[in-house]
Design a protein around this motif. Structure first.
Motif, short mmCIF file in Angstrom:
data_model
loop_
_atom_site.label_atom_id
_atom_site.label_comp_id
_atom_site.label_asym_id
_atom_site.label_seq_id
_atom_site.Cartn_x
_atom_site.Cartn_y
_atom_site.Cartn_z
N GLY A 1 -10.85 -3.74 -14.19
CA GLY A 1 -10.66 -2.51 -13.43
C GLY A 1 -10.15 -2.71 -12.02
N SER A 2 -9.36 -3.75 -11.82
CA SER A 2 -8.92 -4.10 -10.46
C SER A 2 -7.63 -3.42 -10.01
CB SER A 2 -8.74 -5.62 -10.37
OG SER A 2 -7.68 -6.04 -11.22
N GLN A 3 -6.92 -2.77 -10.92
CA GLN A 3 -5.60 -2.23 -10.58
C GLN A 3 -5.66 -0.73 -10.34
OE1 GLN A 3 -3.01 -4.58 -10.13
NE2 GLN A 3 -4.94 -5.70 -10.25
N VAL A 4 -5.08 -0.30 -9.23
CA VAL A 4 -5.05 1.11 -8.86
C VAL A 4 -3.62 1.52 -8.52
CG1 VAL A 4 -7.42 1.08 -7.98
CG2 VAL A 4 -5.52 0.65 -6.41
N ILE A 5 -3.40 2.82 -8.49
CA ILE A 5 -2.15 3.39 -7.98
C ILE A 5 -2.53 4.38 -6.89
CG2 ILE A 5 -0.80 3.06 -10.08
CD1 ILE A 5 -1.33 5.99 -10.79
N TYR A 6 -1.54 4.81 -6.13
CA TYR A 6 -1.79 5.74 -5.03
C TYR A 6 -1.12 7.07 -5.33
CZ TYR A 6 -3.33 1.56 -2.62
OH TYR A 6 -4.00 0.43 -2.30
N ASN A 7 -1.86 8.15 -5.17
CA ASN A 7 -1.26 9.46 -5.36
C ASN A 7 -0.50 9.86 -4.09
OD1 ASN A 7 -3.12 10.48 -3.49
ND2 ASN A 7 -4.46 11.38 -5.05
N GLY A 8 0.09 11.02 -4.09
CA GLY A 8 0.91 11.47 -2.97
C GLY A 8 0.15 11.58 -1.67
N ASP A 9 -1.17 11.69 -1.73
CA ASP A 9 -1.98 11.79 -0.52
C ASP A 9 -2.47 10.42 -0.06
OD1 ASP A 9 -1.81 14.58 -0.45
OD2 ASP A 9 -3.46 14.75 -1.91
N GLY A 10 -2.04 9.35 -0.77
CA GLY A 10 -2.44 8.01 -0.39
C GLY A 10 -3.79 7.59 -0.92
N GLN A 11 -4.36 8.37 -1.85
CA GLN A 11 -5.65 8.02 -2.42
C GLN A 11 -5.46 7.05 -3.58
OE1 GLN A 11 -6.49 12.10 -3.40
NE2 GLN A 11 -8.07 12.24 -1.82
N ALA A 12 -6.30 6.02 -3.64
CA ALA A 12 -6.24 5.04 -4.72
C ALA A 12 -6.96 5.58 -5.94
CB ALA A 12 -6.89 3.74 -4.28
N ILE A 13 -6.30 5.50 -7.10
CA ILE A 13 -6.91 5.90 -8.37
C ILE A 13 -6.64 4.79 -9.39
CG2 ILE A 13 -6.89 8.38 -7.99
CD1 ILE A 13 -4.25 8.54 -9.47
N PRO A 14 -7.59 4.56 -10.32
CA PRO A 14 -7.39 3.49 -11.31
C PRO A 14 -6.17 3.75 -12.19
CG PRO A 14 -9.67 4.26 -11.31
CD PRO A 14 -8.88 5.21 -10.45
N LYS A 15 -5.47 2.67 -12.53
CA LYS A 15 -4.36 2.79 -13.46
C LYS A 15 -4.92 2.96 -14.85
CE LYS A 15 -0.61 0.35 -11.23
NZ LYS A 15 0.37 -0.70 -11.32
N GLY B 1 0.80 -1.22 0.00
CA GLY B 1 0.00 0.00 0.00
C GLY B 1 0.83 1.26 0.00
N ILE B 2 0.70 1.99 1.08
CA ILE B 2 1.37 3.29 1.19
C ILE B 2 2.37 3.25 2.35
CG2 ILE B 2 -0.61 4.51 0.20
CD1 ILE B 2 -1.40 5.34 3.05
N PRO B 3 3.31 4.20 2.36
CA PRO B 3 4.27 4.23 3.47
C PRO B 3 3.57 4.39 4.81
CG PRO B 3 4.93 5.74 1.73
CD PRO B 3 3.55 5.26 1.39
N PRO B 4 4.09 3.74 5.85
CA PRO B 4 3.48 3.89 7.17
C PRO B 4 3.65 5.32 7.70
CG PRO B 4 5.50 2.58 7.30
CD PRO B 4 5.24 2.84 5.84
N ALA B 5 2.77 5.70 8.59
CA ALA B 5 2.75 7.06 9.14
C ALA B 5 4.08 7.44 9.79
CB ALA B 5 1.61 7.21 10.14
#
Length: 171
Positions: A157-171, A47-51
């Motif tokens: 439509g199962s693959q997403v990426i994460y933006n700098g804010d940690g929000q998932a967006i479709p690839k 996922g995303i980097p830990p806090a």
């Protein structure tokens, strides 16, 4: 270069000839434990980097560090999965149960640096589904992953990426 291509081709041929091996109960327990450990490590970096990493280094540097760690973990896990596959064949429901079979597939889905491996395993997974030995949802996710890696549209439509804010967006 020719040597590398020939080795890759030979490896693929050998992998294509692999049938599922009978697994003893002792081996099954060990494999299931190993797959669980692989999944835990994989998911730590999925996922995303830990806090705490963000707090210590800031968002940008945290992502940089996290991505390097994720790449290292991915290569380690891929080596383990490839070794298991070479030894036992595709680890489906009949070999290790539904949960561990899913754990086996997770690392394959995350092997973006080895598209040939992903494509080969997509075909192996398809064969196992036809035998009732694997999950169709894993096939859908792996197909989408392979398509994204080939710059093709996703079917499910199962693959997403994460933006700098940690929000998932479709690839």
């Amino acid at each position: 270069m020719k040597k590398t291509i020939m080795l890759t081709f030979t490896s693929i041929l050998l992998l294509n000839c692999r049938d599922n091996k009978n697994i003893s109960e002792q081996e099954k327990k060990q494999i299931i434990s190993e797959l669980n450990n692989i999944k835990i490590l994989d998911q730590k970096y999925a996922g995303i980097p830990p806090a705490d990493l963000k707090e210590k280094y800031g968002p940008r540097k945290a992502w940089e560090i996290f991505m390097k760690q994720r790449d290292s973990v991915a290569l380690l896990n891929q080596g383990k999965i490839k070794s298991l596959y070479q030894k036992y064949g595709y680890l489906g429901y009949k070999q290790v149960g539904e949960i561990a079979s899913g754990d086996f597939c997770i690392v394959i889905k995350h092997a973006d640096n080895d598209l040939e491996f992903q494509q080969h395993m997509l075909e192996a997974l398809k064969k196992e589904i036809e035998k009732g030995n694997a999950d169709k949802a894993n096939y859908a996710m792996l197909e989408d992953r392979v398509n994204v890696n080939l710059n093709k549209p996703q079917r499910f439509g199962s693959q997403v990426i994460y933006n700098g804010d940690g929000q998932a967006i479709p690839k």
